[in-house]
Write a protein that holds these residues in place. Structure first.
Motif, PDB file in Angstrom:
ATOM      1  N   ILE A 102       0.864  -1.174   0.000  1.00  0.00           N
ATOM      2  CA  ILE A 102       0.000   0.000   0.000  1.00  0.00           C
ATOM      3  C   ILE A 102       0.904   1.230   0.000  1.00  0.00           C
ATOM      4  O   ILE A 102       1.960   1.234   0.639  1.00  0.00           O
ATOM      5  N   THR A 103       0.505   2.261  -0.725  1.00  0.00           N
ATOM      6  CA  THR A 103       1.304   3.486  -0.741  1.00  0.00           C
ATOM      7  C   THR A 103       0.509   4.660  -0.191  1.00  0.00           C
ATOM      8  O   THR A 103      -0.708   4.739  -0.355  1.00  0.00           O
ATOM      9  N   VAL A 104       1.219   5.552   0.482  1.00  0.00           N
ATOM     10  CA  VAL A 104       0.669   6.846   0.895  1.00  0.00           C
ATOM     11  C   VAL A 104       1.681   7.905   0.475  1.00  0.00           C
ATOM     12  O   VAL A 104       2.866   7.613   0.309  1.00  0.00           O
ATOM     13  N   ARG A 105       1.228   9.109   0.299  1.00  0.00           N
ATOM     14  CA  ARG A 105       2.087  10.176  -0.211  1.00  0.00           C
ATOM     15  C   ARG A 105       2.482  11.147   0.901  1.00  0.00           C
ATOM     16  O   ARG A 105       1.626  11.642   1.631  1.00  0.00           O
ATOM     17  N   GLN A 106       3.782  11.377   1.032  1.00  0.00           N
ATOM     18  CA  GLN A 106       4.272  12.471   1.875  1.00  0.00           C
ATOM     19  C   GLN A 106       4.465  13.662   0.949  1.00  0.00           C
ATOM     20  O   GLN A 106       5.445  13.753   0.226  1.00  0.00           O
ATOM     21  N   GLN A 107       3.521  14.581   0.978  1.00  0.00           N
ATOM     22  CA  GLN A 107       3.520  15.657  -0.007  1.00  0.00           C
ATOM     23  C   GLN A 107       4.565  16.723   0.275  1.00  0.00           C
ATOM     24  O   GLN A 107       5.034  17.408  -0.648  1.00  0.00           O
ATOM     25  N   VAL A 108       4.932  16.883   1.553  1.00  0.00           N
ATOM     26  CA  VAL A 108       5.933  17.886   1.926  1.00  0.00           C
ATOM     27  C   VAL A 108       7.015  17.192   2.745  1.00  0.00           C
ATOM     28  O   VAL A 108       6.698  16.451   3.681  1.00  0.00           O
ATOM     29  N   PRO A 109       8.301  17.370   2.416  1.00  0.00           N
ATOM     30  CA  PRO A 109       9.381  16.674   3.128  1.00  0.00           C
ATOM     31  C   PRO A 109       9.662  17.307   4.494  1.00  0.00           C
ATOM     32  O   PRO A 109      10.550  18.150   4.636  1.00  0.00           O
ATOM     33  N   LEU A 110       8.917  16.890   5.499  1.00  0.00           N
ATOM     34  CA  LEU A 110       9.037  17.476   6.837  1.00  0.00           C
ATOM     35  C   LEU A 110       9.764  16.581   7.822  1.00  0.00           C
ATOM     36  O   LEU A 110       9.689  16.806   9.025  1.00  0.00           O
ATOM     37  N   GLY A 111      10.448  15.548   7.330  1.00  0.00           N
ATOM     38  CA  GLY A 111      11.250  14.727   8.221  1.00  0.00           C
ATOM     39  C   GLY A 111      10.729  13.311   8.376  1.00  0.00           C
ATOM     40  O   GLY A 111       9.615  12.970   7.961  1.00  0.00           O
ATOM     41  N   LEU A 112      11.552  12.462   9.004  1.00  0.00           N
ATOM     42  CA  LEU A 112      11.208  11.052   9.175  1.00  0.00           C
ATOM     43  C   LEU A 112       9.961  10.883  10.031  1.00  0.00           C
ATOM     44  O   LEU A 112       9.093  10.061   9.721  1.00  0.00           O
ATOM     45  N   GLY A 113       9.862  11.642  11.103  1.00  0.00           N
ATOM     46  CA  GLY A 113       8.686  11.531  11.955  1.00  0.00           C
ATOM     47  C   GLY A 113       7.410  11.837  11.198  1.00  0.00           C
ATOM     48  O   GLY A 113       6.393  11.152  11.350  1.00  0.00           O
ATOM     49  N   HIS A 114       7.448  12.860  10.356  1.00  0.00           N
ATOM     50  CA  HIS A 114       6.280  13.217   9.560  1.00  0.00           C
ATOM     51  C   HIS A 114       5.959  12.122   8.549  1.00  0.00           C
ATOM     52  O   HIS A 114       4.781  11.803   8.309  1.00  0.00           O
ATOM     53  N   ALA A 115       6.982  11.511   7.940  1.00  0.00           N
ATOM     54  CA  ALA A 115       6.752  10.425   6.982  1.00  0.00           C
ATOM     55  C   ALA A 115       6.027   9.268   7.648  1.00  0.00           C
ATOM     56  O   ALA A 115       5.092   8.692   7.081  1.00  0.00           O
ATOM     57  N   ILE A 116       6.453   8.911   8.863  1.00  0.00           N
ATOM     58  CA  ILE A 116       5.798   7.821   9.584  1.00  0.00           C
ATOM     59  C   ILE A 116       4.353   8.196   9.905  1.00  0.00           C
ATOM     60  O   ILE A 116       3.425   7.393   9.747  1.00  0.00           O
ATOM     61  N   TRP A 117       4.133   9.424  10.314  1.00  0.00           N
ATOM     62  CA  TRP A 117       2.791   9.899  10.665  1.00  0.00           C
ATOM     63  C   TRP A 117       1.853   9.828   9.468  1.00  0.00           C
ATOM     64  O   TRP A 117       0.651   9.600   9.620  1.00  0.00           O
ATOM     65  N   CYS A 118       2.381  10.009   8.263  1.00  0.00           N
ATOM     66  CA  CYS A 118       1.557   9.936   7.057  1.00  0.00           C
ATOM     67  C   CYS A 118       0.892   8.571   6.894  1.00  0.00           C
ATOM     68  O   CYS A 118      -0.118   8.448   6.192  1.00  0.00           O
ATOM     69  N   ALA A 119       1.433   7.529   7.534  1.00  0.00           N
ATOM     70  CA  ALA A 119       0.890   6.173   7.409  1.00  0.00           C
ATOM     71  C   ALA A 119      -0.095   5.840   8.528  1.00  0.00           C
ATOM     72  O   ALA A 119      -0.526   4.690   8.653  1.00  0.00           O
ATOM     73  N   ARG A 120      -0.502   6.808   9.322  1.00  0.00           N
ATOM     74  CA  ARG A 120      -1.301   6.557  10.531  1.00  0.00           C
ATOM     75  C   ARG A 120      -2.622   5.841  10.246  1.00  0.00           C
ATOM     76  O   ARG A 120      -3.031   4.963  11.016  1.00  0.00           O
ATOM     77  N   ALA A 121      -3.292   6.203   9.145  1.00  0.00           N
ATOM     78  CA  ALA A 121      -4.607   5.615   8.867  1.00  0.00           C
ATOM     79  C   ALA A 121      -4.489   4.132   8.517  1.00  0.00           C
ATOM     80  O   ALA A 121      -5.394   3.343   8.807  1.00  0.00           O
ATOM     81  N   ILE A 122      -3.391   3.746   7.897  1.00  0.00           N
ATOM     82  CA  ILE A 122      -3.196   2.343   7.523  1.00  0.00           C
ATOM     83  C   ILE A 122      -2.691   1.536   8.710  1.00  0.00           C
ATOM     84  O   ILE A 122      -3.102   0.394   8.919  1.00  0.00           O
ATOM     85  N   VAL A 123      -1.823   2.127   9.515  1.00  0.00           N
ATOM     86  CA  VAL A 123      -1.316   1.440  10.698  1.00  0.00           C
ATOM     87  C   VAL A 123      -2.448   1.182  11.687  1.00  0.00           C
ATOM     88  O   VAL A 123      -2.550   0.107  12.288  1.00  0.00           O
ATOM     89  N   GLY A 124      -3.335   2.173  11.874  1.00  0.00           N
ATOM     90  CA  GLY A 124      -4.461   2.005  12.785  1.00  0.00           C
ATOM     91  C   GLY A 124      -4.011   1.847  14.224  1.00  0.00           C
ATOM     92  O   GLY A 124      -3.113   2.553  14.695  1.00  0.00           O
ATOM     93  N   ASP A 125      -4.611   0.902  14.927  1.00  0.00           N
ATOM     94  CA  ASP A 125      -4.314   0.717  16.348  1.00  0.00           C
ATOM     95  C   ASP A 125      -3.405  -0.485  16.598  1.00  0.00           C
ATOM     96  O   ASP A 125      -3.426  -1.088  17.660  1.00  0.00           O
ATOM     97  N   GLU A 126      -2.579  -0.825  15.607  1.00  0.00           N
ATOM     98  CA  GLU A 126      -1.682  -1.972  15.726  1.00  0.00           C
ATOM     99  C   GLU A 126      -0.233  -1.531  15.934  1.00  0.00           C
ATOM    100  O   GLU A 126       0.183  -0.491  15.406  1.00  0.00           O
ATOM    101  N   PRO A 127       0.549  -2.331  16.669  1.00  0.00           N
ATOM    102  CA  PRO A 127       1.998  -2.092  16.656  1.00  0.00           C
ATOM    103  C   PRO A 127       2.519  -2.361  15.253  1.00  0.00           C
ATOM    104  O   PRO A 127       1.948  -3.161  14.499  1.00  0.00           O
ATOM    105  N   PHE A 128       3.606  -1.690  14.884  1.00  0.00           N
ATOM    106  CA  PHE A 128       4.088  -1.809  13.504  1.00  0.00           C
ATOM    107  C   PHE A 128       5.597  -1.679  13.468  1.00  0.00           C
ATOM    108  O   PHE A 128       6.229  -1.181  14.407  1.00  0.00           O
ATOM    109  N   ALA A 129       6.162  -2.137  12.366  1.00  0.00           N
ATOM    110  CA  ALA A 129       7.606  -2.047  12.158  1.00  0.00           C
ATOM    111  C   ALA A 129       7.927  -0.879  11.243  1.00  0.00           C
ATOM    112  O   ALA A 129       7.085  -0.417  10.477  1.00  0.00           O
ATOM    113  N   ILE A 130       9.161  -0.401  11.328  1.00  0.00           N
ATOM    114  CA  ILE A 130       9.692   0.604  10.406  1.00  0.00           C
ATOM    115  C   ILE A 130      11.038   0.092   9.918  1.00  0.00           C
ATOM    116  O   ILE A 130      11.872  -0.349  10.722  1.00  0.00           O
TER     117      ILE A 130
END
Length: 295
Positions: A102-130
């Motif tokens: 699945i892909t999501v778009r980071q439209q503005v390069p605001l850092g690694l933390g922001h990139a991870i946050w962009c995936a929040r809807a797909i991650v949902g309430d589960e633990p996840f790997a990076i």
């Protein structure tokens, strides 16, 4: 025995511009540059699959559609190879079943933390790997498989770490280590704090963060309100530091080799190391390297 939620999803931040590798990355995503005969991103995806991860979430940017296409079916190529009786095994690891990627778009390069946050809807309430593809981790089992094994025992949040010479710590994020869990042979250490690029004299350890994480979904809520940190970017390290003390946090010392493929020298080192380890070319590559060194 406590049962922890299975790690089913992994986030791959792949939106970066790859400017260190220009002009090669002007039209080709850095993640598709080959280490011997496989693109960098494929090594990371295979590592995740080995660890039992079922869904790969690519956080992409403009010009990165080729990454997804690499894992798609290539009908004309496969039909031609099949008709000519060619070996198809090289394509096996690139095939994804529906829903695997699945892909999501980071439209503005605001850092690694922001990139991870962009995936929040797909991650949902589960633990996840990076997995950061730039950090190439080679081991048996792989780094993420080692981390999942530790997670199944202790739960919470985990990061992979490596020990480096003390004089190099100021180039990395470093952990402040606590107790070591003896039943893991010294490989699992409590994390009391995280320090970004400390002066050598002030570094709490020589254990550096090395590009693999297992995090609880609460990190997304932390990132949502995260202020910009070093470099004017939203830093994942800052969000993780805020979670220490509220949830279990451990570091897994990776048993294997790490190559920094974000640098040209590291990229060449990885290519040479993996080529030397190959049965089909190792001897020839070693002879070639020795010949070049004598020149």
């Amino acid at each position: 025995m406590t049962t922890h939620k299975k790690i089913r999803k992994a986030v791959f931040p792949v939106a970066g511009l790859g400017t260190r590798f220009l002009p090669a990355t002007k039209a080709i995503p850095k993640e598709l540059l080959p280490i011997v005969d496989r693109p960098l991103i494929q090594y990371a995806v295979e590592e995740a699959r080995e660890a039992g991860i079922e869904q790969m979430i690519f956080v992409t940017g403009r010009g990165k559609t080729a990454i997804v296409e690499h894992f798609d079916m290539a009908y004309e190529l496969e039909a031609t190879m099949s008709a000519r009786g060619k070996d198809m095994s090289a394509l096996d690891a690139t095939r994804a079943t529906p829903g695997d990627i699945i892909t999501v778009r980071q439209q503005v390069p605001l850092g690694l933390g922001h990139a991870i946050w962009c995936a929040r809807a797909i991650v949902g309430d589960e633990p996840f790997a990076i997995l950061l593809p730039d950090e190439m981790m080679i081991g048996t089992p792989g780094c993420m498989a080692q981390m999942v094994e530790a997670y199944n025992a202790v739960g919470g949040n985990l990061i992979s770490v490596l020990e480096v010479p003390r004089e190099e710590v100021s180039s990395y994020g470093v952990i402040d280590p606590g107790a070591t869990l003896e039943n893991f042979g010294g490989a699992l250490t409590e994390v009391r704090g995280l320090v970004e690029k400390p002066p050598v004299a002030e570094a709490p350890s020589n254990k550096i963060i090395s590009g693999r994480y297992i995090l609880q979904p609460e990190v997304m809520r932390t990132l949502e309100n995260q202020e910009k940190g070093a470099g004017g970017e939203i830093q994942l390290t800052d969000a993780m530091a805020r979670m220490i003390g509220t949830q279990p946090f451990h570091a897994v010392t990776f048993a294997g080799d790490r190559y920094d493929c974000g640098s040209k020298v590291g990229f060449v080192e990885a290519t040479l190391a993996l080529a030397l380890a190959r049965e089909d070319m190792g001897a020839e590559v070693r002879a070639m390297a020795e010949r070049l060194l004598r020149a």
